[in-house]
Design an enzyme around this catalytic site. Structure first.
Site, PDB file in Angstrom:
ATOM      1  N   HIS A 169       0.839  -1.022  -0.275  1.00  0.00           N
ATOM      2  CA  HIS A 169      -0.311  -0.305  -0.611  1.00  0.00           C
ATOM      3  C   HIS A 169       1.213   0.804   0.371  1.00  0.00           C
ATOM      4  O   HIS A 169       0.298   2.426   0.204  1.00  0.00           O
ATOM      5  CB  HIS A 169      -0.393   0.223   0.972  1.00  0.00           C
ATOM      6  CG  HIS A 169      -1.841  -0.990   1.091  1.00  0.00           C
ATOM      7  ND1 HIS A 169      -3.432  -0.927   0.687  1.00  0.00           N
ATOM      8  CD2 HIS A 169      -1.907  -2.261   1.478  1.00  0.00           C
ATOM      9  CE1 HIS A 169      -3.952  -1.876   0.246  1.00  0.00           C
ATOM     10  NE2 HIS A 169      -2.906  -2.518   1.445  1.00  0.00           N
ATOM     11  N   ASP A 185       3.918   9.400  -1.951  1.00  0.00           N
ATOM     12  CA  ASP A 185       2.745   9.095  -1.694  1.00  0.00           C
ATOM     13  C   ASP A 185       2.354   7.169  -2.297  1.00  0.00           C
ATOM     14  O   ASP A 185       2.032   7.808  -3.425  1.00  0.00           O
ATOM     15  CB  ASP A 185       1.488   9.809  -1.039  1.00  0.00           C
ATOM     16  CG  ASP A 185       0.522   8.948  -0.073  1.00  0.00           C
ATOM     17  OD1 ASP A 185       0.356   8.484   0.810  1.00  0.00           O
ATOM     18  OD2 ASP A 185      -0.121   9.878   0.383  1.00  0.00           O
TER      19      ASP A 185
END
Length: 733
Positions: free
Chosen positions: A167, A370
């Site tokens: 993730h 991110d």
């Protein structure tokens, strides 16, 4: 009946203890929300930590927690101590992997104690899986805290269907190579059948890292690892679109965000973390006020920072820095009637965040790095009026899907300021058009689509028929070991590089270790055995490495043979005049390809490219092979494609051409041949039909059997040696 097991560092339920009372709190957002629907429908068990340290709980507490989590939420808690949390979670996971994978080398810390804790806790998760695991179950593992777990499960459950999803970003090879335990992490991940990332950039980085650090070959969507194909793909995580688009909000929920009609509002929502670029965001807003003074007293920046790791010194310093920057901007540009930045250091419930989304003209999402960033997607989905505009960093994974937003470089304060201005001044029609496109995309590629697609792909890649007919010996050696035990006369043809030893960066570094020498000595001392080292190596190397008189040596792919206590003999008379024409071509390619080199053998030339850049090899190798084939077609020469090497030699010589010298008239009742690359296919073709021909690796082969690695070959040879000793001991009784 097989089941799907979900595994993550944290369970979707958090356990707390206060005044001797145990309470349970369901998590919201992110992975918990994403998988909740699937878990409830499928009844899948979910393994993870419940959020409370082991020392806080009594035995009765633990039993209560286990029972309640299992009965109500189908969750299986993993017990972690405070030491585990300090070293595994705060230590290795968040002081080593987190900063490195987010490109913050200056914040990456290496500590062998935290690495040992990381291994220990991954093993704790494996023990939890092992208690409920069946051989044909499906396992879906999540995120960077558990990167060793796939291989741990694979070792015990070789037929399990294992998926892993990361993730956070996967960094470029240049950064990942700095990790001390890089190979262990990669091999842990490669235990999975399917590895998922948010973007194709991360997929590309992973492929590049595997080929450069482990020397693995890749196909379009797969990595060839030992005896398996590991599939790798991009699966952008979505949100529960219907929840955000359909949720009703009341005006009072956004009371602190109310503004005058002429006031533009900018919203930012981040967790307290250096990767989020919060100080840079404040400086960009200040640049907006400097470059575009017309927005003074006409814009308000609502800065929400959710507390995170507040006890960690570096995060305390980050909070202090943010507070000082906010005070500086407000002190410099604020007036009696206007405060430019409203700073909220707190968390808000999901429903109130939706209200904030709908009352903000601009959402500013500018992390320095991110993995995805779901806030950007939530804002876009919440704006059912198709107004409001997203300004997003190009280094956020979500920017790959939200190309209609205003995309900026988060390090360029002028560019971010200009992006905010563009978003605020964008005509309503244009905003509606852009938002409609993004919403349609988010509606289709929602969280449920993400779950279905990943698990569907995992099922597809693990249900495909084995592309290789060869029988796998890794799980069961009994067939070949029993045949070895019963035989009265045996011959073993053993390739060297990639079969008895792993590949080294240069040929001279692949010397046999003490374990291998002892193993071969034991096998060769058995009077029933004839041991043949059948290699492409030159005869001087083999003679130096294996001085034992009871080993048969074959060098240069069958050109030279040395029997015990005899001299080397050439099997075919050869000439070397052809080298004059071929050597300049190879040298030109060696000069063009840094890292490649020529190995000149007595009657062959080998061009090694193991150290070359994989992308360069992919580009140039087909042309180089084609040119060499044009040159060699009329010279009775053959081009052998080995592992990261091209060898040019006489067409009459091969590893299979010497087999009759050993088999003719000998009446062996156990014939065994093992090798790992294309040169060994000639050996397999020359063996009798009842022979045990064994291919190392996953490539297509004529061999009847298969082993996954040179480690597996040694393990089988050790069983041969042990069997021989057992028979010898039995005969003495």
């Amino acid at each position: 009946m097989s089941k799907t097991i979900l595994i993550s560092n944290r369970l979707p339920v958090t356990v707390r203890k206060k005044d001797d009372q145990i309470t349970f709190h369901e998590s919201i957002g992110g992975l918990a929300t994403g998988l909740k629907g699937y878990q409830q429908k499928s009844g899948s068990p979910w393994i993870g930590w419940a959020g409370i340290a082991d020392e806080v709980l009594s035995d009765d507490d633990k039993q209560l927690i286990d029972d309640k989590l299992n009965e109500k939420w189908s969750c299986v808690p993993v017990s972690l101590t405070k030491d585990d949390l300090d070293k595994y979670y705060y230590g290795f996971s968040n002081n080593t992997i987190w900063p490195l994978f987010h490109y913050f080398l200056n914040k990456t810390h290496y500590d062998f104690r935290t690495w040992e804790a990381y291994k220990r806790v991954n093993n704790k998760f494996f023990e939890a899986v092992d208690r409920i695991m069946e051989a044909d179950d499906t396992v879906w593992i999540h995120d960077y805290q558990l990167m060793l777990l796939p291989q741990m499960i694979r070792n015990k459950y070789p037929n399990a269907k294992i998926g892993f999803f990361l993730h956070i970003p996967f960094p470029s090879y240049e950064l990942f190579r700095t990790l001390i335990w890089r190979e262990e992490i990669l091999r842990g991940l490669l235990g999975a059948d399917l590895i998922g990332f948010h973007t194709y950039d991360y997929v590309r980085h992973f492929f590049s890292t595997c080929t450069r650090l482990l020397g693995l070959n890749r196909k379009i969507h797969t990595i060839i690892y030992e005896d398996r194909e590991v599939h790798v793909g991009a699966f952008p995580m979505g949100i529960d679109y219907d929840f955000f688009a359909g949720h009703t909000t009341d005006e009072p929920q956004a009371a602190s965000f109310k503004k005058m009609s002429s006031m533009k509002t900018i919203l930012s929502i981040d967790r307290l973390d250096y990767t989020k670029g919060i100080p840079e965001k404040i400086r960009s807003f200040r640049r907006l006020l400097v470059r575009y003074p017309q927005y003074r007293e006409k814009v308000r920046f609502n800065l929400i920072v959710a507390p995170s790791r507040v006890k960690v010194d570096s995060y305390k310093r980050l909070r202090r820095q943010i507070t000082e920057l906010v005070s500086s901007v407000n002190g410099t540009y604020g007036t009696v009637d206007w405060m430019p930045i409203w700073f909220y250091f707190q968390s808000f419930p999901q429903e109130q965040l939706i209200s904030f989304y709908r009352h903000s003209d601009v959402l500013l999402v500018t992390p320095l790095r991110d993995g995805m960033n779901l806030v950007a997607k939530e804002y876009t989905a919440s704006r059912t009026d198709l107004q409001g505009m997203l300004v997003i960093s190009e280094t956020a994974g979500a920017a790959r899907e939200l190309g209609e937003a205003v995309i900026v470089n988060p390090y360029d304060y002028n560019a971010v300021a200009a992006g905010i201005k563009t978003a605020m001044e964008m005509p309503a029609e244009e905003k509606a058009s852009r938002n409609k496109i993004m919403q349609e995309r988010l509606k289709r590629y929602n969280i449920h689509f993400w779950v279905r697609t990943f698990l569907g792909t995992l099922k597809q890649v693990t249900s495909q028929p084995d592309i290789i007919a060869a029988k796998n010996l890794d799980q069961d050696h009994s067939l070949v070991v029993n045949a070895y035990r019963q035989a009265k006369k045996r011959v073993l043809f053993l390739d060297y590089d990639g079969t008895l030893v792993g590949f080294a960066q240069t040929p001279e570094l692949a010397k046999p270790d003490a374990e291998l020498r002892e193993l071969l000595r034991t096998l060769a001392e058995d009077p029933k055995n004839t041991i043949v080292i059948n290699s492409g190596r030159d005869k001087s190397s083999l003679e130096q490495w294996f001085p034992e008189s009871n080993l048969h040596l074959v060098s240069a792919h069958g050109l030279w043979v040395r029997h015990p206590n005899q001299k080397w003999k050439m099997t075919v008379p050869l000439q070397n005049e052809w080298k004059k024409a071929i050597r300049p071509i190879l040298q030109m390619n060696a000069d063009r390809m840094p890292g490649s080199f020529i190995e000149e053998k007595e009657y062959s030339l080998a061009w090694h490219y193991r150290l070359c850049e994989p992308d360069a090899i992919d580009l140039w190798l087909p042309t180089i092979k084609a040119n060499l084939m044009n040159l060699t077609s009329s010279l009775n020469l053959r081009i052998l494609q080995g592992k990261k090497v091209l060898e040019i030699k006489d067409n009459r010589v091969s590893k299979g051409s010497v087999t009759p010298l050993f088999l003719r008239g000998k009446h062996y009742d156990f014939v065994f041949g093992v090798g790992d690359d294309q040169t060994d296919e000639d050996l397999f073709a020359s063996l009798p039909k009842n022979a045990f021909s064994v291919k190392v690796g996953i490539d297509e082969t004529r061999a009847a059997y298969r082993l996954k690695s040179w480690h597996a070959v040694r393990a089988l040879l050790r069983k041969f040696a042990e069997t021989g000793k057992e028979l010898e001991a039995a005969n003495r009784l």
